[in-house]
Design an enzyme around this catalytic site. Structure first.
Site, PDB file in Angstrom:
ATOM      1  N   VAL A 186      35.911  32.776  57.040  1.00  0.00           N
ATOM      2  CA  VAL A 186      36.319  31.673  57.910  1.00  0.00           C
ATOM      3  C   VAL A 186      37.428  30.909  57.202  1.00  0.00           C
ATOM      4  O   VAL A 186      37.250  30.474  56.061  1.00  0.00           O
ATOM      5  CB  VAL A 186      35.142  30.718  58.209  1.00  0.00           C
ATOM      6  CG1 VAL A 186      35.567  29.657  59.220  1.00  0.00           C
ATOM      7  CG2 VAL A 186      33.934  31.489  58.704  1.00  0.00           C
ATOM      8  N   TYR A 224      26.835  30.837  44.159  1.00  0.00           N
ATOM      9  CA  TYR A 224      27.017  30.534  45.578  1.00  0.00           C
ATOM     10  C   TYR A 224      26.177  31.476  46.432  1.00  0.00           C
ATOM     11  O   TYR A 224      25.501  31.039  47.378  1.00  0.00           O
ATOM     12  CB  TYR A 224      28.483  30.655  45.958  1.00  0.00           C
ATOM     13  CG  TYR A 224      28.723  30.477  47.444  1.00  0.00           C
ATOM     14  CD1 TYR A 224      28.523  29.235  48.054  1.00  0.00           C
ATOM     15  CD2 TYR A 224      29.129  31.552  48.242  1.00  0.00           C
ATOM     16  CE1 TYR A 224      28.723  29.076  49.424  1.00  0.00           C
ATOM     17  CE2 TYR A 224      29.326  31.393  49.600  1.00  0.00           C
ATOM     18  CZ  TYR A 224      29.124  30.158  50.187  1.00  0.00           C
ATOM     19  OH  TYR A 224      29.319  30.002  51.540  1.00  0.00           O
ATOM     20  N   ARG A 268      31.615  12.650  53.405  1.00  0.00           N
ATOM     21  CA  ARG A 268      31.772  11.710  52.300  1.00  0.00           C
ATOM     22  C   ARG A 268      32.869  10.687  52.536  1.00  0.00           C
ATOM     23  O   ARG A 268      32.776   9.557  52.057  1.00  0.00           O
ATOM     24  CB  ARG A 268      32.063  12.481  51.009  1.00  0.00           C
ATOM     25  CG  ARG A 268      30.881  13.282  50.484  1.00  0.00           C
ATOM     26  CD  ARG A 268      31.267  14.153  49.311  1.00  0.00           C
ATOM     27  NE  ARG A 268      32.221  15.192  49.713  1.00  0.00           N
ATOM     28  CZ  ARG A 268      32.826  16.016  48.877  1.00  0.00           C
ATOM     29  NH1 ARG A 268      32.601  15.907  47.578  1.00  0.00           N
ATOM     30  NH2 ARG A 268      33.657  16.930  49.315  1.00  0.00           N
ATOM     31  N   ASN A 270      25.324  21.732  57.856  1.00  0.00           N
ATOM     32  CA  ASN A 270      26.587  22.433  57.602  1.00  0.00           C
ATOM     33  C   ASN A 270      27.171  22.130  56.230  1.00  0.00           C
ATOM     34  O   ASN A 270      27.910  22.945  55.693  1.00  0.00           O
ATOM     35  CB  ASN A 270      27.596  22.051  58.686  1.00  0.00           C
ATOM     36  CG  ASN A 270      28.995  22.495  58.343  1.00  0.00           C
ATOM     37  OD1 ASN A 270      29.315  23.679  58.353  1.00  0.00           O
ATOM     38  ND2 ASN A 270      29.860  21.532  58.006  1.00  0.00           N
ATOM     39  N   LYS A 315      23.107  30.605  49.213  1.00  0.00           N
ATOM     40  CA  LYS A 315      23.066  31.026  50.615  1.00  0.00           C
ATOM     41  C   LYS A 315      21.890  31.965  50.879  1.00  0.00           C
ATOM     42  O   LYS A 315      21.372  32.013  51.997  1.00  0.00           O
ATOM     43  CB  LYS A 315      24.392  31.655  51.019  1.00  0.00           C
ATOM     44  CG  LYS A 315      25.527  30.637  51.100  1.00  0.00           C
ATOM     45  CD  LYS A 315      25.181  29.475  52.038  1.00  0.00           C
ATOM     46  CE  LYS A 315      26.300  28.468  52.173  1.00  0.00           C
ATOM     47  NZ  LYS A 315      25.976  27.377  53.123  1.00  0.00           N
TER      48      LYS A 315
END
Length: 254
Positions: free
Chosen positions: A187, A154, A35, A88, A158
């Site tokens: 991560v 969420y 963005r 991604n 996924k």
């Protein structure tokens, strides 16, 4: 322009940036989406000065279908032959219970993680079919394997990434195009800062006591899948830190 082309969404930081550096180091030319145009321009300068490759920028929000459609449709001819698409771009906001969550935040998460991925895939895969080659790599999550407290929406997005990856692989089974779903565990990236609505201290504390994965770790796995022989399809990879067992069970030595 010589060399293969990889298109990465959400490429300005974290896993996306790690993938950009890894593929650049292997001679891939890059189409980078994010963005923030200023961040992308700085990243482009870094990559082109470090590696003998070319970078093309597509600064848009994957939630904006009209802008995204125009940008991808109007790619210069030398950039149209995308060899690898890395979906991604993704995020999560908050850890609210489902009965207490913010509907507007859910729209952002769903529109980014599911509809954005779908739109990019729909725009890029037909060209792969015409060229009789390509690879779609979706960045899913261990969260797609089961819900956890405060993460239902969420986790649902996924889980959708897994279903969309599996479905696309079925739809393309009679073609040479490969589809991979990469499912990271913990991560340490800016992802958790967004999850905690900008509270960096809380995000940092979340990883305290465990050697979490990095964006570069995920990039190595993504490249492994992309560089496998043409007859080998790495359909799905789940990777976690050594001291993580499931999305909710880990050992932190604090």
């Amino acid at each position: 322009m010589k060399g293969k082309i990889v298109f990465i969404t959400g490429a300005s930081s974290g896993i996306g940036a790690g993938c950009a550096r890894k593929f650049a180091s292997q001679g891939y030319n890059l189409i980078l989406n994010a963005r923030k145009i200023d961040v992308l321009e700085s990243f482009k300068e870094e990559l082109e000065s470090s590696y003998p490759i070319h970078v093309y920028l597509l600064p848009f929000d994957v939630r904006n279908r009209a802008v995204m459609t125009e940008a991808i449709t109007l790619l210069p001819d030398e950039w149209k032959a995308i060899d690898v698409l890395i979906n991604n771009a993704g995020l999560v906001i908050g850890l609210d219970k489902e009965q207490e969550g913010n509907l507007d935040e859910w729209d952002i998460v769903i529109d980014t993680n599911i509809k954005g991925l779908l739109t990019v895939t729909r725009l890029v895969v037909p060209g792969m079919l015409e060229r009789k080659g390509g690879h779609v790599i979706n960045i899913g999550s261990i969260a797609g394997d089961g819900a956890y407290p405060g993460g239902s929406v969420y986790c649902a997005t996924k889980a959708a990434v897994k279903a969309l990856s599996d479905g696309l692989r079925i739809d393309l089974v009679d073609t040479p195009i490969r589809v991979t779903n990469i499912k990271p565990g913990m991560v340490e990236t800016n992802f958790s800062v967004i999850r905690f609505r900008g509270d960096k201290e809380r995000a940092d504390n979340f990883y305290e006591g465990i050697h979490a994965l990095s964006g570069d770790d995920i990039a190595e796995t993504v490249y492994f899948a992309a560089s496998a022989p043409a007859h080998v399809q790495i359909a799905e990879v789940l990777l976690m830190p050594t001291n993580q067992a499931t999305s909710t069970i880990s050992y932190k030595n604090k």
